[in-house]
Design a protein around this motif. Structure first.
Motif, short mmCIF file in Angstrom:
data_model
loop_
_atom_site.label_atom_id
_atom_site.label_comp_id
_atom_site.label_asym_id
_atom_site.label_seq_id
_atom_site.Cartn_x
_atom_site.Cartn_y
_atom_site.Cartn_z
N GLU A 132 19.91 42.13 52.49
CA GLU A 132 19.06 41.66 50.87
C GLU A 132 20.03 42.65 50.98
O GLU A 132 20.98 43.85 50.89
CB GLU A 132 18.14 42.24 50.27
CG GLU A 132 18.07 42.28 48.82
CD GLU A 132 17.05 42.90 48.57
OE1 GLU A 132 15.48 42.02 47.77
OE2 GLU A 132 16.27 43.95 48.96
N GLY A 133 21.38 41.49 49.25
CA GLY A 133 22.33 42.84 49.00
C GLY A 133 23.60 42.56 49.73
O GLY A 133 25.11 42.98 49.38
N ASP A 184 21.30 38.68 46.69
CA ASP A 184 21.17 39.18 45.87
C ASP A 184 20.30 39.96 45.80
O ASP A 184 19.74 40.96 46.06
CB ASP A 184 21.36 38.99 44.24
CG ASP A 184 22.88 39.20 43.58
OD1 ASP A 184 23.92 39.36 44.70
OD2 ASP A 184 23.02 39.01 42.81
N ALA A 185 18.56 38.93 46.99
CA ALA A 185 17.74 39.36 46.66
C ALA A 185 16.76 38.72 47.45
O ALA A 185 16.29 37.32 46.95
CB ALA A 185 16.60 39.53 44.65
N TYR A 186 15.52 39.19 48.18
CA TYR A 186 14.90 38.49 49.35
C TYR A 186 14.15 39.06 49.41
O TYR A 186 14.23 39.98 50.38
CB TYR A 186 15.99 38.13 50.04
CG TYR A 186 15.37 37.37 51.34
CD1 TYR A 186 16.02 35.59 50.87
CD2 TYR A 186 14.59 37.28 51.83
CE1 TYR A 186 15.74 35.17 51.75
CE2 TYR A 186 14.82 36.19 52.68
CZ TYR A 186 14.59 35.19 52.60
OH TYR A 186 14.27 34.02 53.53
N ASP A 187 12.77 38.61 48.16
CA ASP A 187 11.62 39.41 49.10
C ASP A 187 10.18 38.44 49.99
O ASP A 187 10.04 37.50 49.18
CB ASP A 187 10.87 39.73 47.91
CG ASP A 187 10.01 40.55 48.33
OD1 ASP A 187 9.60 40.64 48.55
OD2 ASP A 187 9.45 41.26 46.82
N ARG A 188 10.32 38.41 51.24
CA ARG A 188 9.02 37.74 51.84
C ARG A 188 7.89 38.53 51.42
O ARG A 188 6.88 37.68 52.30
CB ARG A 188 10.04 37.04 52.68
CG ARG A 188 10.43 38.51 53.94
CD ARG A 188 10.51 37.79 55.48
NE ARG A 188 11.37 38.80 56.06
CZ ARG A 188 12.06 38.75 57.34
NH1 ARG A 188 11.95 38.00 57.87
NH2 ARG A 188 12.47 39.36 58.05
N ARG A 204 6.09 39.62 49.20
CA ARG A 204 5.20 39.60 47.86
C ARG A 204 3.92 38.21 48.53
O ARG A 204 4.22 37.31 48.81
CB ARG A 204 6.04 39.11 46.17
CG ARG A 204 6.72 40.44 46.15
CD ARG A 204 7.67 40.11 44.97
NE ARG A 204 7.85 38.86 44.80
CZ ARG A 204 8.23 38.37 43.73
NH1 ARG A 204 8.01 39.52 42.27
NH2 ARG A 204 9.23 37.35 43.21
N SER A 256 10.02 34.84 46.79
CA SER A 256 11.59 34.47 46.44
C SER A 256 12.71 34.74 46.81
O SER A 256 12.56 36.06 48.58
CB SER A 256 11.04 35.04 45.27
OG SER A 256 11.61 36.67 44.85
N ALA A 257 13.51 33.95 46.44
CA ALA A 257 15.05 34.81 46.55
C ALA A 257 15.86 34.67 45.99
O ALA A 257 15.79 32.86 44.78
CB ALA A 257 15.74 33.56 47.48
N TRP A 258 16.42 35.31 45.53
CA TRP A 258 18.15 35.20 44.34
C TRP A 258 19.46 35.02 45.21
O TRP A 258 20.06 36.42 45.47
CB TRP A 258 18.14 35.82 43.42
CG TRP A 258 18.70 36.05 42.18
CD1 TRP A 258 19.26 35.87 41.36
CD2 TRP A 258 17.94 35.15 40.84
NE1 TRP A 258 20.28 35.68 40.98
CE2 TRP A 258 19.06 35.45 39.64
CE3 TRP A 258 16.75 35.33 39.95
CZ2 TRP A 258 19.22 34.63 38.44
CZ3 TRP A 258 16.59 34.31 38.74
CH2 TRP A 258 17.93 34.28 38.44
N ARG A 270 23.53 34.37 44.57
CA ARG A 270 25.03 33.95 43.93
C ARG A 270 25.37 33.60 44.52
O ARG A 270 26.11 33.83 45.45
CB ARG A 270 24.81 34.91 42.98
CG ARG A 270 25.38 35.06 42.10
CD ARG A 270 25.58 36.25 41.65
NE ARG A 270 25.68 37.81 41.96
CZ ARG A 270 26.43 39.02 42.50
NH1 ARG A 270 27.26 39.23 41.57
NH2 ARG A 270 26.39 39.98 43.03
#
Length: 473
Positions: free
Chosen positions: A61-62, A94-98, A100, A104-106, A108
């Motif tokens: 992530e990042g 930018d963001a990757y949360d598995r 929750r 979700s993934a954001w 760019r």
């Protein structure tokens, strides 16, 4: 001289062997890996130290991943999403949360392009599970195979001229779009695959739609007909041909159980045989009509107090319909303000003395009372030149593009352009995306990626020259 990579490995070994006086810092969790790399590809945090990316190395992530002018990479994310980075591209995780409840993934895209197949995030969380941000639009990805390309200067124009300007021609694949939704709406495609629809989502021929009890969905069709699917109902777009040069315009809708409110469109003007609605017991020929239909299967009789008798009920609120039984002789013409009934499992149609109470008190909106802009839903431009901006071509699923100009929904076989404050649906995917020589990410799964001779030659590399290949030693 010791290479930077060797020095890094020595430092890591020393760090592992050195006694720790306090708790060890947790290593960052990988969110994916590089499945395939050719040429110069780097990764690292924005503004931080970068590393050369090799096949099999983790992504975090990042990370900002950059491909050189003669380089490509296929990235494999933990939820099953796959992305090919085109040459000369910059892409950020930018963001990757598995972890929750709604993962979700954001992502760019800052430069260049990607060819992508989304994974579980887009299916489990269709509203916000997989988002792609670009300089001119934010794209919501919902169970989709798509290409995204940022064109600068005249590079895409030059490729389009080389490929013949136009992409693949053919009849529109999208039959309808969801324009209003309460509750959950599920779609099962003709091949058995399933997806969850949101407002703006595309509906295709052979799709079977199911609404949850208490909800409803309003669909606007390409031929300007509209349908409200009541809660707890199941419905199929069995046939839809409109503006297809190879076929006569015709529509066949099937109500499998539950309720349907229908406003017919342009196809119905050709006659009642051109626009038909069927249930397990009845057929309804529509001719310039507003009609409510409800089908009660025999096995549900007596399930609840006051449940209607099994069969198909019809109530006309505008125009007229021809109601007939699929298993008995006879046809009944029902005019506006009247109702009819075809019993199940068999029996001829009969006129009802009054409109049933459960149809008079229908909580789902009549489709003619839901505002619809057909031009915004289905209108498309046919460009011969391609200005700078973001181009998205969808091969399966649903992508929404949003910027200051509004919101544009794309389905299978559609494409869109986002400029500075503009959004445009294109009549077909542009040739520079349809005929892109860079492999799609599923080529890695099929074992086709190593066959890259023509691609390498287009980059000025010899297929026999392996100096461009990056491997973990």
């Amino acid at each position: 001289m010791i290479s930077p990579r060797t020095l890094l490995r020595l430092l890591l070994l020393l760090a592992c062997a050195w006694p720790l006086s306090g708790p060890a810092a947790a290593a960052p969790e990988p969110v994916g890996e590089a499945g395939f790399v050719r040429g110069a590809v780097t990764a690292g945090p924005e503004g931080g130290e970068t590393r050369f990316l090799a096949r099999g190395e983790p992504l975090f992530e990042g990370d900002v991943v950059t491909t050189g002018p003669e380089s490509i990479a296929i990235l494999l994310l933990a939820d099953g999403a796959r992305l090919t980075l085109r040459p000369d591209s910059i892409f950020a995780l930018d963001a990757y949360d598995r972890h929750r409840e709604r993962p979700s993934a954001w992502l760019r895209l800052l430069k260049g392009g990607i060819r992508a197949a989304s994974g579980l995030f887009a299916k489990e969380n269709p509203e916000s599970g997989f988002t792609l941000e670009t300089p001119t639009a934010v794209c919501g990805i919902r169970g989709t195979d798509f290409d995204a390309r940022i064109c600068e200067g005249g590079d895409c124009d030059e490729e389009a001229r080389r490929e013949g300007i136009r992409g693949e021609a053919g009849p529109p694949a999208v039959a309808a779009r969801v324009v209003r939704l309460e509750g959950r709406l599920r779609a099962e495609a003709g091949d058995g695959s399933e997806r969850t629809l949101v407002e703006g989502g595309p509906v295709y021929r052979k799709d079977t739609l199911t609404t949850d009890p208490g909800g409803y969905a309003v669909l606007a069709f390409r031929d300007r007909s509209r349908v409200t699917l009541q809660g707890g109902s199941r419905f199929q777009v069995a046939r839809f041909a409109f503006q297809d040069p190879r076929k006569e315009d015709s529509v066949l809708l099937r109500l499998l159980h539950g309720g349907l409110r229908v406003l017919s469109g342009l196809t119905a003007r050709k006659g009642p045989e051109a626009f038909r609605i069927e249930t397990p017991t009845a057929a309804c020929g529509v001719r310039g009509t507003g009609v409510d239909l409800f089908h009660q299967p025999p096995e549900t009789t007596g399930r609840a107090s006051g449940a209607p008798q099994p069969g198909t009920y019809g109530h006309v609120w505008d125009g007229a319909v021809e109601l007939s039984s699929l298993r008995a002789a006879g046809t009944l013409t029902i005019q506006a303000g009247r109702a009819g009934f075809v019993p199940a499992p068999t029996g001829p149609p009969e006129r009802l003395p009054r409109i049933p109470g459960f149809m008079r008190q229908n909580p789902a909106p009549r489709p003619d009372r839901v505002p619809v802009d057909p031009g915004a839903l289905f209108g498309a431009a046919d460009w011969e030149t391609f200005p700078p901006g973001l181009y998205v071509s969808v091969y399966n699923g649903h992508v929404s593009m949003e910027n200051a100009a509004g919101l544009l929904h794309l389905g299978r076989g559609e494409a869109g352009h986002a400029g500075a404050g503009t959004l445009t649906r294109l009549g077909r995917p542009p040739a520079f995306q349809v005929n892109d020589p860079v492999p799609r990410p599923e080529a890695l799964k099929q074992g086709e990626v190593p066959v890259l001779g023509s691609i390498l030659e287009s980059f000025g590399l010899s297929p026999a020259d392996r100096s461009y290949e990056c491997e973990v030693q």
